[in-house]
Design a protein around this motif. Structure first.
Motif, PDB file in Angstrom:
ATOM      1  N   ALA A 186     -16.379   4.455   3.801  1.00 30.00           N
ATOM      2  CA  ALA A 186     -15.297   3.776   3.098  1.00 30.00           C
ATOM      3  C   ALA A 186     -15.818   2.711   2.144  1.00 30.00           C
ATOM      4  N   ARG A 223      -7.829   4.620  -3.295  1.00 29.05           N
ATOM      5  CA  ARG A 223      -8.547   3.522  -3.948  1.00 29.05           C
ATOM      6  C   ARG A 223      -7.966   3.268  -5.327  1.00 29.05           C
ATOM      7  N   TYR A 281      -8.642  11.363   2.810  1.00 25.98           N
ATOM      8  CA  TYR A 281      -9.103  10.607   3.969  1.00 25.98           C
ATOM      9  C   TYR A 281     -10.523  10.124   3.758  1.00 25.98           C
ATOM     10  N   ARG A 282     -10.765   8.857   4.077  1.00 27.40           N
ATOM     11  CA  ARG A 282     -12.089   8.267   3.967  1.00 27.40           C
ATOM     12  C   ARG A 282     -12.536   7.810   5.340  1.00 27.40           C
ATOM     13  N   SER A 302       0.735   3.733   1.812  1.00 21.10           N
ATOM     14  CA  SER A 302       1.061   4.190   3.160  1.00 21.10           C
ATOM     15  C   SER A 302       2.313   3.522   3.696  1.00 21.10           C
ATOM     16  N   ARG A 355       0.828  -1.189   0.000  1.00 22.45           N
ATOM     17  CA  ARG A 355       0.000   0.000   0.000  1.00 22.45           C
ATOM     18  C   ARG A 355       0.870   1.248   0.000  1.00 22.45           C
ATOM     19  N   ARG A 384      -2.150  10.682   4.646  1.00 26.09           N
ATOM     20  CA  ARG A 384      -1.224   9.688   4.118  1.00 26.09           C
ATOM     21  C   ARG A 384      -1.212   8.398   4.934  1.00 26.09           C
ATOM     22  N   ARG A 385      -2.311   8.108   5.639  1.00 22.68           N
ATOM     23  CA  ARG A 385      -2.365   6.882   6.415  1.00 22.68           C
ATOM     24  C   ARG A 385      -2.745   5.681   5.556  1.00 22.68           C
ATOM     25  N   TYR A 386      -3.608   5.880   4.526  1.00 22.69           N
ATOM     26  CA  TYR A 386      -4.116   4.776   3.730  1.00 22.69           C
ATOM     27  C   TYR A 386      -3.785   5.008   2.259  1.00 22.69           C
ATOM     28  N   ARG A 387      -3.735   3.908   1.530  1.00 22.30           N
ATOM     29  CA  ARG A 387      -3.516   4.001   0.088  1.00 22.30           C
ATOM     30  C   ARG A 387      -4.804   4.494  -0.578  1.00 22.30           C
ATOM     31  N   THR A 415     -14.751   5.853   8.245  1.00 23.97           N
ATOM     32  CA  THR A 415     -15.192   4.460   8.308  1.00 23.97           C
ATOM     33  C   THR A 415     -16.636   4.302   7.852  1.00 23.97           C
ATOM     34  N   ARG A 434       2.055   8.231   9.056  1.00 24.65           N
ATOM     35  CA  ARG A 434       1.212   9.366   8.674  1.00 24.65           C
ATOM     36  C   ARG A 434       2.124  10.553   8.408  1.00 24.65           C
TER      37      ARG A 434
END
Length: 787
Positions: free
Chosen positions: A183, A165, A177-178, A56, A54, A160-163, A180, A114
């Protein structure tokens, strides 16, 4: 094996850019969904090959195979690809697991999962992200003079915590940022807020927070710290950042709002108070100090780092310790144990420099003398004590049981005597930087003084207003002995058998040569005790020659008065002969550390170098003048007088020399003492002391050693000493005062100026001084002898 295809459109990475930011820039430039870019960069020859991690995790660490694949696709060197990951900071700011490709330890500023950001930098670069923004120790932008932003101003999410989509084309500079709750919606790309307009706290160009940030960035760039307390002894970047974090985390934990406001700028203190007042920040403040940067935000990190930098950016350890002391009191106020043992555990990778600062901060709290010595609190760079047995054994070989007189005299205070101070100071010297107890130190040196006696003496010394300088002297001496081995192994000297020191026949021969009465055996034992103490470093009471009883000990203290330069030279020769027989011929008879180590110190004891040796010798040869009276007249202590007479013996008086000559002439040939060869009577140092320091004439020196003036002159030439043939004129007023007023004889006055009676008679006639009749002169001479 399917080779990775070259990217059709290439985007050059920016300096210090993170790899995920660069890949997003490529996807955005080509209008490609991130999932398609992911597939293009994957090796396609193996179904079992793991997917590209990912985004991140990409900035953290990449395996070599993936580095090579991305480098081939982008047409860049592999080193450039790896430089865009946090691998360059491995072991400095964080610890990475190369097998799993992730951070395993957030040392000491978070795990890099992050990123903070500077809105102005994002605007100027078109949404490109710096790699260092992922480091918890980076909290400000030194170019735009602002603190970094932690979250999106619209959704409050971390960046920058998650990749992104896989089916979405990235939008640089926008919040991805998405939440919960949304998502699972396939069409939702994220918050989408414009991060380039995020509000941040602006700082003045000379703001202390920017100064602290520049120090951190310089350390990261150079790999070591050379500012403030690190200027003399630079430390690695890992150690400097660990030191900074150790102090910073306790600034937030121990400091009250008022204490922090006194040490950081008002804008930072006010901003921190607002954060602490909110319920969200209150929850974040309960997180462990090791997660300082991730939980507290850029403002709290700026406050903590600024307060820590104010300690480390000092000119020396003492100043840094003083600036750190408020945290010691703050921790104790909160009921926490803050002492030398606990402060040493502030961090596993902290430097010795921080340890020195901690000890300096605790110095006023060291209520025991032993702790002051153990932690070297008086040193320029204090330290925690060492439990190394090797260091203890080395110190025992380099320290005598009785500390050197030259040092002990300078540290003696009333009512302690030199006999009490010397073993106590030696034991104290063993304690410097060591975990030994007082009893263990005394036993290791073979001291006859118990631990309670050493403690009482040290307590007496500590009451002196000069104790701080005494403590500094002991610390300097211990450090010197640790780096410069003395020419004597005192551990070996303590174990020698001294039973054959100075045999009787040799003592009798010395007495025959010098005209000293041998005594009934007791005087020989006193001479042996003197040599024993000088050679072994042990007290004379431990010698095999000293009889029990106070009277003998008193005579031993008076024995230096018996010494003459000739006898002292023979005793030194005997000591050298003894060492030669024991296989220690290369070692000197005695030694002491250089006294320049005491420069600049105000010590309580008298300085032997300030005593007039000529005046001492004149007073010492007056048999009826006690040593205590001599000490009073010369404004010093009786221990100094004994020390000087033992090392610089008083020359034999003329009256004693003439009496010895008469005994020699009247004695039977078989009983006449052997004449001393001039070369054996005086060493060069002794001759220089008599002729150049005390200004004795060659005739006087010849009389002292039982030789003629010409023999003394030959000895001077042998020693390379130029003698003067011209004599200073006799002052008429002084001559008249000595001869007429004080009624001294011409012989006595001539001895002072190096002239005989006929010469003094001619000088008196020249000055018009009436000469006394022979009968009157005899009466005056008898009166002088009676005095």
């Amino acid at each position: 094996m399917t080779r990775v295809r070259s990217l059709p459109i290439r985007v050059s990475p920016l300096p210090e850019e993170a790899i995920d930011s660069w890949l997003e820039a490529i996807a955005h430039r080509t209008g490609t969904a991130f999932g398609d870019l992911d597939a293009a960069l994957r090796p396609g020859d193996s179904i079992a090959a793991p997917r590209v991690r990912r985004p991140s995790l990409w900035p953290v660490l990449l395996p070599p195979r993936e580095v090579d694949a991305i480098a081939a696709a982008a047409g860049l060197p592999a080193a450039d690809i790896e430089a865009m990951t946090l691998a360059r900071f491995d072991g400095v700011v964080l610890s990475l697991d190369s097998r799993k490709g992730r951070s395993i330890v957030g040392f000491p500023w978070g795990r890099g999962l992050r990123s903070r950001y500077c809105p102005d930098c994002l605007a100027e670069s078109g949404g490109r992200w710096h790699l260092r923004w992922r480091l918890g120790c980076v909290f400000a932008c030194t170019e735009h003079h602002c603190l970094l932003a932690d979250i999106c101003p619209q959704c409050g999410g971390f960046q920058r915590r998650y990749r992104p989509r896989g089916e979405i084309v990235p939008s640089p500079g926008r919040c991805a940022y998405r939440s919960t709750g949304t998502a699972h919606l396939s069409g939702l790309a994220g918050c989408g807020a414009d991060l380039t307009s995020a509000p941040v706290m602006r700082l003045s160009p000379g703001h202390p927070a920017l100064r602290a940030q520049r120090l951190v960035l310089d350390v990261l760039a150079t790999g070591h710290g050379m500012f403030g307390v690190y200027a003399v002894q630079p430390q690695t970047a890992r150690a400097v950042l660990a030191d900074l974090h150790a102090i910073a985390s306790r600034v937030l934990s121990y400091g009250t709002a008022e204490e922090i406001a006194d040490r950081v700028p008002a804008d930072l203190a006010h901003a921190l108070n607002l954060i602490r007042a909110s319920s969200v920040s209150h929850a974040a403040a309960s997180v462990r100090g090791s997660e300082l940067s991730a939980a507290s935000g850029a403002i709290a990190t700026a406050v903590a780092a600024t307060g820590a930098a104010a300690v480390l950016d000092r000119r020396n350890i003492a100043d840094a310790g003083e600036s750190l002391r408020w945290l010691v009191h703050g921790g104790r106020r909160l009921g926490r144990q803050v002492d030398a043992r606990v402060m040493g555990e502030w961090g596993s990778a902290t430097s010795a420099t921080l340890a020195a600062i901690q000890v300096a901060a605790l110095r006023p709290l060291f209520v025991r003398t032993v702790d002051q010595l153990r932690y070297r609190s008086a040193a320029a760079v204090p330290s925690y004590p060492s439990a190394s047995p090797t260091a203890v054994n080395t110190a025992a070989c380099r320290i005598p049981t009785l500390l050197w007189r030259e040092w002990s005299l300078r540290c003696t205070v009333k009512p302690c005597s030199l006999a009490q101070v010397r073993p106590a100071l030696s034991a104290a010297l063993m304690l410097v930087g060591s975990t030994l107890t007082v009893g263990e130190a005394a036993d290791r040196l073979g001291s006859a003084v118990p631990a309670c006696g050493v403690i009482r003496t040290l307590a007496c010394l500590r009451k002196s207003p000069n104790w701080d300088d005494t403590l500094t002297a002991l610390t300097r001496l211990a450090d010197h002995l640790r780096t410069e081995a003395p020419p004597i192994d005192y551990e070996l000297r303590r174990r020698l058998n001294y039973g054959d020191l100075l045999p009787d026949e040799r003592w009798v021969e010395m007495c025959r040569r010098t005209g000293i009465r041998p005594g009934a055996g007791q005087k020989a034992d006193l001479a042996r005790c003197l040599l024993f103490e000088r050679l072994s470093g042990l007290p004379a009471s431990r010698s095999p020659f000293l009889a029990a009883g106070y009277e003998v000990r008193t005579k031993l203290s008076e024995f230096p008065r018996v010494l003459t330069p000739a006898l002292a030279a023979m005793l030194d020769d005997e000591a050298r002969r003894f060492l030669q027989d024991k296989g220690l011929g290369e070692e000197p008879v005695s030694w002491h550390p250089p006294l320049y180590l005491l420069d600049g110190l105000d010590l309580a004891g008298p300085d032997p170098a300030r005593v007039d040796l000529a005046a001492l010798h004149d007073l010492a040869r007056r048999d009826r003048t006690p040593l205590s009276e001599i000490a009073r007249q010369l404004d010093t202590s009786i221990d100094v007088i004994r020390h000087l007479l033992a090392n610089h013996p008083a020359p034999e008086s003329h009256a004693a020399a003439e009496q010895f000559a008469r005994r020699t002439r009247l004695a039977a040939p078989s009983l006449r003492p052997a004449r001393i060869p001039a070369g054996e009577a005086l060493s060069r140092s002794q001759f220089v002391d008599l002729y150049c320091v005390q200004h004795r004439t060659l005739a006087e020196i010849g009389t002292m050693i039982g030789a003629s003036r010409k023999a003394a002159g030959r000895l001077a030439r042998r020693h390379g000493i130029t003698t003067s043939t011209r004599r200073a004129p006799v002052d008429p007023a002084w001559f008249h005062d000595q001869y007429v007023t004080h009624r001294r004889t011409l012989r006595e006055i001539g001895q002072d100026v190096g002239r005989g009676v006929p010469q003094m008679s001619r000088i008196a006639k020249r000055y018009g001084i009436p000469i006394r009749s022979p009968s009157e002169a005899r009466c005056t001479g008898q009166l002088s002898e009676s005095r």
